[in-house]
Motif scaffolding. Sequence first.
Motif, PDB file in Angstrom:
ATOM      1  N   GLU A 122       0.963  -1.088  -0.101  1.00  0.00           N
ATOM      2  CA  GLU A 122       0.049   0.101   0.230  1.00  0.00           C
ATOM      3  C   GLU A 122       0.924   1.144  -0.089  1.00  0.00           C
ATOM      4  O   GLU A 122       1.876   1.405   0.858  1.00  0.00           O
ATOM      5  CB  GLU A 122      -0.990  -0.003   1.201  1.00  0.00           C
ATOM      6  N   ARG A 123       0.413   2.023  -0.886  1.00  0.00           N
ATOM      7  CA  ARG A 123       0.986   3.553  -1.008  1.00  0.00           C
ATOM      8  C   ARG A 123       2.644   3.363  -1.460  1.00  0.00           C
ATOM      9  O   ARG A 123       3.273   4.610  -1.247  1.00  0.00           O
ATOM     10  CB  ARG A 123       0.739   4.355   0.127  1.00  0.00           C
ATOM     11  N   ALA A 124       3.202   2.290  -1.790  1.00  0.00           N
ATOM     12  CA  ALA A 124       4.663   2.140  -2.134  1.00  0.00           C
ATOM     13  C   ALA A 124       5.013   2.842  -3.641  1.00  0.00           C
ATOM     14  O   ALA A 124       3.761   2.760  -4.471  1.00  0.00           O
ATOM     15  CB  ALA A 124       5.030   0.750  -2.258  1.00  0.00           C
ATOM     16  N   ASN A 125       5.824   3.379  -3.636  1.00  0.00           N
ATOM     17  CA  ASN A 125       6.423   3.740  -5.198  1.00  0.00           C
ATOM     18  C   ASN A 125       7.207   2.658  -5.757  1.00  0.00           C
ATOM     19  O   ASN A 125       8.430   2.260  -5.431  1.00  0.00           O
ATOM     20  CB  ASN A 125       7.286   5.201  -5.020  1.00  0.00           C
ATOM     21  N   LEU A 126       6.569   2.059  -6.541  1.00  0.00           N
ATOM     22  CA  LEU A 126       7.103   0.987  -7.331  1.00  0.00           C
ATOM     23  C   LEU A 126       7.491   1.200  -8.839  1.00  0.00           C
ATOM     24  O   LEU A 126       7.528   0.259  -9.601  1.00  0.00           O
ATOM     25  CB  LEU A 126       6.281  -0.229  -7.246  1.00  0.00           C
ATOM     26  N   GLN A 127       7.452   2.194  -9.197  1.00  0.00           N
ATOM     27  CA  GLN A 127       8.027   2.872 -10.446  1.00  0.00           C
ATOM     28  C   GLN A 127       9.011   1.982 -11.064  1.00  0.00           C
ATOM     29  O   GLN A 127      10.195   1.883 -10.382  1.00  0.00           O
ATOM     30  CB  GLN A 127       8.045   4.031 -10.489  1.00  0.00           C
TER      31      GLN A 127
END
Length: 188
Positions: A122-127
């Motif tokens: 949740e709400r992670a930046n996995l770009q």
Amino acid sequence: MEELVEQTITKHTFTHELKQVREFYKCTFEQCDFQNAELVDLIFTNCEFKSCNLSNVSLKGTQLDHVVFNDCKMLGVHFNECSSFSFHVKFNNSVLDYSSFFERNMKRFQFEQCSLQYVDFERANLQLAVFKHANLLNARFVQCNLEGCDFRYSINIHLDPEVNRMKKSKFGQDQLPGLLLKYQLDIG
């Protein structure tokens, strides 16, 4: 603060001697059992863990800077409690079920041949992250930046495109039903 540099530690538990070390640089841990250990406020830089058990380990305030986990068992690890400074890890052929990456910045991270069942992203930046041959059964993706992520060779993907940023993410035909699950469509 004691530090350990360029050492290989094999078949250890987190013993009294290791508890005296605060910083590990270019160390390799092989077949070590750190299950339920308190690895709190430590620094691991350019380290590798091979065939280790780190299940339920506490990493509160610990810095993981270019750390690789190969063939490790890491059930229930709260990576969201690690230091956010220089957080960069790579996972290969590891089991991370029931772990949490809540609000983690994980741009360009790699999960290769990993079990990520019931993991909280949740709400992670996995770009631009790569999930190669990952099992994402019941993994939680809510308000994540998944732009440019590669999911093409993973299984059990269930994502809601309406609550995640997904521009230019890559999927194979087999993953498409997992993107439409909430619409209860019969895709045959």
